[in-house]
Design a protein around this motif. Structure first.
Motif, short mmCIF file in Angstrom:
data_model
loop_
_atom_site.label_atom_id
_atom_site.label_comp_id
_atom_site.label_asym_id
_atom_site.label_seq_id
_atom_site.Cartn_x
_atom_site.Cartn_y
_atom_site.Cartn_z
N GLY A 108 0.93 -1.09 -0.01
CA GLY A 108 -0.06 -0.09 0.01
C GLY A 108 0.74 1.19 0.02
O GLY A 108 0.33 2.30 0.24
N SER A 109 1.89 1.24 -0.33
CA SER A 109 2.93 2.23 -0.40
C SER A 109 2.21 3.66 -1.39
O SER A 109 2.06 3.15 -2.67
CB SER A 109 4.27 2.20 -0.83
N VAL A 110 2.25 4.63 -0.80
CA VAL A 110 1.79 5.80 -1.76
C VAL A 110 2.79 7.05 -1.79
O VAL A 110 3.44 7.23 -0.78
CB VAL A 110 0.44 6.26 -1.17
N ALA A 111 2.62 7.65 -2.70
CA ALA A 111 3.57 9.10 -2.92
C ALA A 111 2.37 10.05 -3.29
O ALA A 111 1.42 9.74 -3.81
CB ALA A 111 4.59 8.95 -4.02
N LEU A 112 2.76 11.17 -2.77
CA LEU A 112 2.16 12.49 -2.97
C LEU A 112 2.80 13.30 -3.76
O LEU A 112 4.17 13.47 -3.72
CB LEU A 112 1.67 13.07 -1.67
N VAL A 113 1.95 14.09 -4.70
CA VAL A 113 2.49 14.92 -5.93
C VAL A 113 1.86 16.10 -5.77
O VAL A 113 0.71 16.22 -6.01
CB VAL A 113 2.37 14.23 -7.42
#
Length: 199
Positions: A108-113
């Motif tokens: 479930g790793s997420v990045a925010l842009v």
């Protein structure tokens, strides 16, 4: 290595978003208070304990809502108010952040842009330039650990390549969960070497 925590503040509204309440809850709460606008949301980039060690205390002190990638929510110490998926957006005051799933370090790793707006006028701003908070999915010199699992490594490198390097320009800034920041331009020449070495 020490963890990085990031506090984003909308200049128009003062609303705040904290990325990874990793540790030192009192320090994070003080930082939030200095911003003055009120913490609306804490996003946890992935379910590893070193990225959410202060989450319960920060939420208790601020009343902020919480969010994390859907597959990692069960790993967090408190319930999550929002399950994040690839393609979602988050709003911080008048600022919109895009959610990018980067699977492999954890499911479930997420990045925010954050994309600098076309009408950005602050000193040093570049309209259209992107800033990506990557958790433990991308660092200077490589992707995050996949514990020697070849399938997870391939998934993570494919996601990082297709969802970051193939979409965004070399002036895109990368802010990882540990250590120094970098740019896609600095890391792009190493992509083939990363795939060849397998980690």
């Amino acid at each position: 290595m020490d963890n990085n925590a990031y506090l984003l503040t909308c200049r128009a509204s003062g609303e705040q978003l904290l990325v990874d309440a990793a540790a030192e809850a009192s320090r994070l709460v003080t930082l939030v208070g200095e911003g003055g606008g009120g913490l609306g949301l804490v996003v946890t980039t992935h379910g590893h304990a070193d990225h959410h060690g202060a989450l319960a205390e920060v939420v208790a002190a601020t009343g902020a809502a919480t969010a994390a990638g859907a597959p990692d929510i069960a790993l967090l110490p408190i319930p999550s108010d929002r399950a994040l998926h690839h393609g979602d957006t988050l709003t911080v005051g008048e600022t919109v952040l895009d959610v990018i799933a980067l699977r492999g370090h954890t499911p479930g790793s997420v990045a925010l842009v954050h994309t600098e707006p076309a009408d950005a006028q602050a000193a040093g701003s570049v309209p259209g330039r992107r800033h990506v908070l990557t958790g433990d999915s991308l660092f200077p010199g490589g992707v995050g650990s996949t514990q020697g699992d070849a399938a997870r490594f391939t998934q993570l490198l494919d996601d990082v390549t297709e969802r970051l390097f193939d979409r965004f320009g070399d002036d895109t800034w990368i802010y990882p969960g540990h250590g120094a920041d970098t740019t896609l331009g600095a890391e792009r020449p190493q992509l083939r070497a990363w795939r060849a070495r397998g980690w």
